[in-house]
Design a protein around this motif. Structure first.
Motif: not given
Length: 472
Positions: A443-445, A449-451, A454-456, A458-463
């Protein structure tokens, strides 16, 4: 015609000629003895004072002839009054008063001269004096503004844990009177923080004087610090000068890159910190100073102490309150805020509309290690804005600068040049840095990042690498 060779005779004639010349040029003259009684007054002076005749004043005390006269004071002190305004009834006169001495130098009387009978003759002199006074006041104001700090804690921007901890320590240091040592890589904002500490301290009303030790030749450093007496100089300009400690008296002295100081000056600096007094170069007199020192270094002073290049006693004296400034790569969460602020500065300086960063451009910037820190970030942003007319700066535009600045590839790897790969690497690095700064709290991360969270995810899953691609 024979020439007069007797010095005493020449002096007597000169005195007589000088007095007669002044009497002729002035509006009147008067002479009194050591009892302040009038022994002679010129016809013009008697007429200006409204006397029946010059003889009527002789033998009287000067105050009976000229009420409130200061001639008696000249006889008493033996000091001349070269220019004064004397009030006589409704009139004002410009006068000069000088003592009269005998051959043995004893005061035997005084002479007074009415130079002008109207103050209008002083208007050019008064106007010039007023101009000089105004110029002096303007110069003092400009100098005071230059010695006033430009930065406060609001200028040390950032809400990342690393930045917030640095500001917390600095605010505590501001309330103390001990020396402060700011440590950090070049470009991390040490001078900004030093000025902020001064501005929040009880010394905020005093001067803030900064000196970059690395920029001053070793031969001049001592005089820069402690000043120099007039006898220390040769040549045309033999005037003495104040050192930075005297200029900073009552305020704060900031010593940047203190690790570059030669050993001889280190010993003298230690003495000033201990004794609170300075001895100018070429002088045997000391002056007390009340100065708080904030030092800064981009090199490891402890290592320099172990190498014998920095005095251990000076190091311990300077590092009473050490504060370490984090590099930009350890506070990537502050990058967007810093970019916005720098882009606004560039806009004001250039007179052009403010620019923005696209998400991909921010990701690319977040992936870079920034060895030059905030100073390098400003340089990169200035380069890109100079070469772009777009309101929103994209990753493509930064690719002209960043490829040659990107972190070195691992041995055996081919350089990553495709924009999609650069952006992916940038996002991966930014997410990794944010998670590290947030100690794994997603949550803090995401906030750093300013996102959204849920977006975080998604990006963790994609990366994340596919299971079949994992290496054993």
């Amino acid at each position: 015609m024979g020439r007069l060779k007797d010095p005493d005779a020449i002096r007597r004639i000169a005195k007589k000629s000088l007095f007669e010349g002044l009497d002729g040029m002035c509006e009147g003259a008067i002479i009194i003895d050591r009892d302040a009684k009038v022994v002679w007054i010129s016809d013009k002076y008697a007429a200006r004072l409204g006397l029946a005749s010059p003889a009527s004043a002789v033998g009287k005390v000067v105050e009976d002839v000229i009420p409130n006269s200061l001639m008696r004071e000249v006889v008493r002190t033996g000091e001349p009054m070269m220019l004064d305004i004397m009030q006589f009834g409704p009139d004002s006169f410009v006068v000069m008063r000088v003592p009269i001495k005998d051959e043995r130098g004893r005061i035997i009387g005084a002479a007074g001269f009415m130079i002008f009978d109207s103050l209008k003759h002083l208007h050019p002199l008064v106007s010039k004096f007023q101009r000089l006074e105004t110029q002096l006041a303007d110069t003092q104001k400009t100098l005071a503004e230059e010695r006033r700090v430009k930065y406060t804690f609001t200028n040390f921007m950032g809400s990342s844990p690393a930045a917030m901890e640095t500001k917390r320590q600095a605010r505590r240091a501001a309330q103390a009177e001990t020396t402060v040592l700011l440590l950090g890589e070049t470009g991390t904002g040490k001078e900004v923080l030093a000025q902020a500490i001064h501005a929040a301290s009880p010394r905020a009303h005093g001067p803030f004087i900064g000196i970059n030790v690395a920029a001053i030749p070793d031969t001049l450093l001592e005089s820069e610090f402690f000043g120099a007496a007039a006898s220390a100089y040769t040549g045309a300009d033999k005037r003495g000068r104040d050192g930075k400690f005297v200029l900073a008296n009552g305020g704060t002295l900031f010593l940047d890159e203190v690790g570059d100081m030669p050993m001889g000056v280190q010993a003298k600096l230690l003495r000033v910190l201990q004794e609170k007094e300075v001895e100018p170069l070429g002088s045997n007199r000391v002056a007390k100073v009340d100065v708080r020192v904030i030092a800064a270094s981009s090199v490891d002073l402890r290592q320099m102490v172990s190498m014998g290049r920095f005095r251990s006693d000076l190091y311990y004296r300077l590092s009473v309150l050490p504060i370490e400034l984090p590099p930009l790569r350890d506070r990537i969460g502050d990058l967007e805020l810093l970019c916005d602020h720098i882009l606004e500065d560039i806009s004001r300086a250039s007179g052009r509309p403010p620019r923005e960063l696209t998400p991909t451009a921010l990701a690319v910037l977040s992936a870079y290690s920034w060895p030059g820190n905030i100073r390098e970030l400003r340089n990169v942003l200035e380069q890109v804005t100079m070469n772009s007319d777009n309101a929103r700066l994209s990753a493509e535009e930064f690719s002209l600068v960043l490829p040659r600045l990107a972190p070195a590839s691992r041995p055996g790897d081919r350089p990553t040049l495709r924009l999609a790969d650069v952006v992916a690497d940038a996002e991966r690095h930014a997410i990794k840095s944010a998670l590290a700064a947030a100690e794994g709290k997603k949550i803090l991360a995401a906030e750093l990042l300013g996102i959204s969270r849920a977006t975080l995810y998604q990006k963790l899953s994609a990366l994340a690498p596919a299971r079949g691609d994992r290496r054993h």
